[in-house]
Design a protein around this motif. Structure first.
Motif, PDB file in Angstrom:
ATOM      1  N   PHE A 140       0.848  -1.189   0.000  1.00  0.00           N
ATOM      2  CA  PHE A 140       0.000   0.000   0.000  1.00  0.00           C
ATOM      3  C   PHE A 140       0.884   1.241   0.000  1.00  0.00           C
ATOM      4  N   LYS A 141       0.432   2.277  -0.678  1.00  0.00           N
ATOM      5  CA  LYS A 141       1.070   3.587  -0.555  1.00  0.00           C
ATOM      6  C   LYS A 141       0.378   4.278   0.614  1.00  0.00           C
ATOM      7  N   VAL A 142       1.123   4.512   1.708  1.00  0.00           N
ATOM      8  CA  VAL A 142       0.521   5.001   2.950  1.00  0.00           C
ATOM      9  C   VAL A 142       0.931   6.449   3.217  1.00  0.00           C
ATOM     10  N   ARG A 143      -0.055   7.298   3.462  1.00  0.00           N
ATOM     11  CA  ARG A 143       0.223   8.633   3.991  1.00  0.00           C
ATOM     12  C   ARG A 143      -0.128   8.592   5.473  1.00  0.00           C
ATOM     13  N   TYR A 144       0.912   8.609   6.286  1.00  0.00           N
ATOM     14  CA  TYR A 144       0.769   8.472   7.737  1.00  0.00           C
ATOM     15  C   TYR A 144       0.999   9.850   8.353  1.00  0.00           C
ATOM     16  N   VAL A 145      -0.055  10.399   8.966  1.00  0.00           N
ATOM     17  CA  VAL A 145       0.006  11.721   9.588  1.00  0.00           C
ATOM     18  C   VAL A 145      -0.076  11.542  11.106  1.00  0.00           C
ATOM     19  N   ARG A 146       0.933  12.047  11.803  1.00  0.00           N
ATOM     20  CA  ARG A 146       0.936  11.998  13.279  1.00  0.00           C
ATOM     21  C   ARG A 146       1.310  13.391  13.782  1.00  0.00           C
ATOM     22  N   ASN A 147       0.414  14.008  14.528  1.00  0.00           N
ATOM     23  CA  ASN A 147       0.579  15.429  14.870  1.00  0.00           C
ATOM     24  C   ASN A 147       1.411  15.651  16.130  1.00  0.00           C
ATOM     25  N   ILE A 148       1.786  16.893  16.323  1.00  0.00           N
ATOM     26  CA  ILE A 148       2.378  17.369  17.579  1.00  0.00           C
ATOM     27  C   ILE A 148       1.407  18.395  18.166  1.00  0.00           C
ATOM     28  N   THR A 149       0.894  18.128  19.374  1.00  0.00           N
ATOM     29  CA  THR A 149       0.014  19.083  20.056  1.00  0.00           C
ATOM     30  C   THR A 149       0.883  20.051  20.846  1.00  0.00           C
ATOM     31  N   ASP A 150       0.954  21.293  20.369  1.00  0.00           N
ATOM     32  CA  ASP A 150       1.810  22.280  21.036  1.00  0.00           C
ATOM     33  C   ASP A 150       1.020  23.485  21.546  1.00  0.00           C
ATOM     34  N   VAL A 151      -0.304  23.352  21.620  1.00  0.00           N
ATOM     35  CA  VAL A 151      -1.160  24.371  22.248  1.00  0.00           C
ATOM     36  C   VAL A 151      -2.551  23.774  22.431  1.00  0.00           C
ATOM     37  N   GLY A 152      -3.296  24.301  23.410  1.00  0.00           N
ATOM     38  CA  GLY A 152      -4.727  24.010  23.486  1.00  0.00           C
ATOM     39  C   GLY A 152      -5.134  22.824  24.319  1.00  0.00           C
ATOM     40  N   HIS A 153      -4.161  22.014  24.777  1.00  0.00           N
ATOM     41  CA  HIS A 153      -4.512  20.838  25.577  1.00  0.00           C
ATOM     42  C   HIS A 153      -4.553  21.250  27.045  1.00  0.00           C
ATOM     43  N   ILE A 154      -5.762  21.407  27.555  1.00  0.00           N
ATOM     44  CA  ILE A 154      -5.952  21.912  28.924  1.00  0.00           C
ATOM     45  C   ILE A 154      -5.706  20.794  29.936  1.00  0.00           C
ATOM     46  N   VAL A 155      -5.149  21.158  31.084  1.00  0.00           N
ATOM     47  CA  VAL A 155      -4.888  20.204  32.166  1.00  0.00           C
ATOM     48  C   VAL A 155      -6.168  19.437  32.500  1.00  0.00           C
ATOM     49  N   ASP A 156      -6.032  18.117  32.704  1.00  0.00           N
ATOM     50  CA  ASP A 156      -7.154  17.207  33.015  1.00  0.00           C
ATOM     51  C   ASP A 156      -8.132  17.054  31.853  1.00  0.00           C
TER      52      ASP A 156
ATOM     53  N   ASP B 132      -9.029  37.354  20.972  1.00  0.00           N
ATOM     54  CA  ASP B 132      -7.661  36.830  21.021  1.00  0.00           C
ATOM     55  C   ASP B 132      -7.708  35.603  21.924  1.00  0.00           C
ATOM     56  N   GLY B 133      -7.314  34.471  21.381  1.00  0.00           N
ATOM     57  CA  GLY B 133      -7.433  33.249  22.171  1.00  0.00           C
ATOM     58  C   GLY B 133      -6.672  32.105  21.546  1.00  0.00           C
ATOM     59  N   PHE B 134      -7.172  30.896  21.783  1.00  0.00           N
ATOM     60  CA  PHE B 134      -6.482  29.698  21.294  1.00  0.00           C
ATOM     61  C   PHE B 134      -7.525  28.611  21.004  1.00  0.00           C
ATOM     62  N   PRO B 135      -7.168  27.651  20.146  1.00  0.00           N
ATOM     63  CA  PRO B 135      -8.156  26.642  19.728  1.00  0.00           C
ATOM     64  C   PRO B 135      -8.386  25.578  20.796  1.00  0.00           C
ATOM     65  N   GLY B 136      -9.514  24.900  20.681  1.00  0.00           N
ATOM     66  CA  GLY B 136      -9.791  23.753  21.540  1.00  0.00           C
ATOM     67  C   GLY B 136      -8.963  22.554  21.098  1.00  0.00           C
ATOM     68  N   TRP B 137      -8.639  21.704  22.037  1.00  0.00           N
ATOM     69  CA  TRP B 137      -7.779  20.543  21.775  1.00  0.00           C
ATOM     70  C   TRP B 137      -8.377  19.622  20.710  1.00  0.00           C
ATOM     71  N   HIS B 138      -9.678  19.334  20.804  1.00  0.00           N
ATOM     72  CA  HIS B 138     -10.300  18.385  19.879  1.00  0.00           C
ATOM     73  C   HIS B 138     -10.271  18.909  18.443  1.00  0.00           C
ATOM     74  N   LEU B 139     -10.423  20.227  18.314  1.00  0.00           N
ATOM     75  CA  LEU B 139     -10.496  20.838  16.986  1.00  0.00           C
ATOM     76  C   LEU B 139      -9.188  20.668  16.216  1.00  0.00           C
TER      77      LEU B 139
END
Length: 492
Positions: free
Chosen positions: A66-82, A221-228
């Protein structure tokens, strides 16, 4: 002919709760997205297990041509504690505690993440996007959700209206939850929140004055939600409808559930055909947690600098240990378990080395084609690495019989057998032969001889000699550890 045409791959789909025959949206091509780390601390061993599971899945899909496009992100903003909407961003909190710029935190732990994955012989993904690099795309998705009447603005923040969405869709389809039950089991907000309902989740958060990480948007002025973030990055590179979405079991709710809702709100259809979830790793039968001290970092396995293991282990031994369990099962990590895995790994590598010296004969006495298909059957059954490893040890048995000339293979079968063993051991499982030099082997031999002399002294109750051997080795930077399995050593 591509290999995938002769193999039927089945994947356990968390969405249906069943194994399903894998049929990609576009023949010969696979789009796979895996939720990457939030880079605010050293990557922990549970993360490594999850990413290793998808590394093997990536490897096997490629092995099947298979020709695979594998996308794995880096979360560097928006992930709130808990993992909730109210509170402090994990990266911003770390930056405040350590008096650093948030992007210094991000850089430090992204480098650590890559270093560890390289040490464990992971293939890099095709694309590794960052959340901060896709703010514009996230704002556009929020606009669409608001236009559809499922997002609402409150005091500069934007929330997803779960109850409104559930009028025409099913919020809870992945986790098997019911919105009415969720609402009934959630405490009243007593007007302390901007949300219409407790289950609504943030698409955009207005930044408080002290919040460092912020971007301009139509709402504040703000930041995105983690899920988005994952919705934006997965659809940008794989389209609104793609094949596989993976992550740890802990992400099924609310993270992946919210991703499905956001995508369906925008496009009107489900975003992913196959949802895959890797299970957790425990340590000595208990959940890993920094707060309780029941925790070991991946790098500490390689150095032996920890209180849980009797010695250091190579990355390939740790990798082999993890792949002895199916990715959907809980795996318990312990000193005894990894020592046993090391023995198995060494048996496998010794056999692979012996295979190089086996000569072909005129005829064959082993059914290599049938055995080869059993290896594929294991991986085709939802990437069942423990069953594959069992088949590879059947291959080890063949090698020992061939070495002793109790069985024979002709040129074609020997070539097929060698190619199959190498493909599954090195290419699919991603194991590597341990590199050691003669001096290391000689040193190990000498230390083991001294360990034997020390044991004899102790058996003879000559504790002065026993202590002298131990103390002189410590002076040379060699520390002995006495355990149930005998005495092992670390070289500092």
């Amino acid at each position: 002919m591509p290999l995938y045409k002769s193999q039927t791959l089945k994947i356990y789909n968390s969405l249906s709760g069943e194994k399903e025959t894998f049929t990609p949206i576009n023949e010969g091509n696979v789009g796979m997205y895996v939720c990457g780390p939030t880079v605010y601390s050293n990557v922990h061993l549970g993360n490594v297990r999850t990413f290793m599971s998808f590394d093997v899945i990536f490897r096997y899909l490629q092995h099947l041509d298979f020709k695979v496009r594998y996308v794995r992100n880096i979360t560097d903003v928006g992930h709130i504690v808990d993992d909730v909407d109210e509170g402090e961003d994990k990266i911003a909190k770390k930056a405040r505690l350590e008096q650093l710029e948030p992007m210094e935190v991000v850089q430090r732990y992204t480098v650590d993440f890559h270093d560890i994955l390289n040490a464990f012989n992971f293939l890099p993904p095709s694309i590794e996007p960052t959340a901060t690099g896709h703010i514009i795309e996230q704002i556009e998705i929020i606009k669409t959700i608001i236009d559809k009447g499922i997002g609402y603005v409150a005091n500069g923040s934007v929330y997803f209206d779960v109850v409104k969405f559930n009028e025409t869709n099913h919020y809870g389809i992945l986790s098997g939850r019911n919105i009415e039950d969720m609402l009934a089991n959630t405490r009243d907000l007593d007007g302390q929140s901007d949300k219409r309902n407790p289950q609504d989740f943030a698409l955009w958060k207005k930044a408080e004055p002290q919040h460092i990480m912020r971007w301009p948007s139509p709402w504040s002025d703000g930041f995105p939600g983690w899920h988005l973030e994952c919705t934006a990055m997965s659809t940008k590179y794989l389209g609104n409808h793609f094949d596989i979405h993976g992550g740890g079991m802990d992400l099924k709710f609310p993270h992946h559930e919210c991703e499905i809702a956001q995508n369906e709100a925008c496009t009107g259809h489900t975003p992913v055909n196959y949802w895959m979830h890797a299970n957790m790793l425990t340590l000595n039968g208990k959940k890993m947690a920094k707060s309780t001290g029941n925790n070991i970092l991946p790098g500490e396995i390689l150095t032996g600098d920890n209180t849980f293991l009797s010695k250091a282990f190579s990355a390939s031994v740790a990798r082999f240990f993890m792949l002895q369990a199916h990715y959907r099962s809980i795996l318990d990590f312990s000193d005894e378990a990894i020592i046993a895995a090391e023995k198995g790994y060494k048996r496998l590598m010794e056999a692979m080395d012996a295979l190089k010296g086996i000569s072909a004969k005129e005829t064959s006495s082993l059914d290599i084609t049938g055995w080869k298909q059993l290896c594929y059957d294991a991986m085709n059954d939802d990437f069942n690495t423990p069953i594959l490893i069992a088949q590879l040890f059947e291959g080890v048995r063949y090698i020992n019989l061939l070495k002793d000339e109790k069985e024979i293979l002709n040129t074609a079968d020997l070539k097929l057998f060698t190619a199959t063993m190498e493909a599954f051991v090195f290419d699919v499982l991603g194991l590597e032969e341990e590199k050691s030099n003669g001096n290391t082997d000689k040193l190990e031999g000498v230390v083991n001889m001294l360990i034997g002399m020390r044991k004899q002294a102790r058996d003879n109750k000559d504790f002065a000699m026993s202590d002298q051997i131990r103390d002189q080795l410590i002076a040379l930077g060699i520390q002995l550890k006495d355990g149930k399995e005998g005495t092992t050593f670390n070289i500092n």
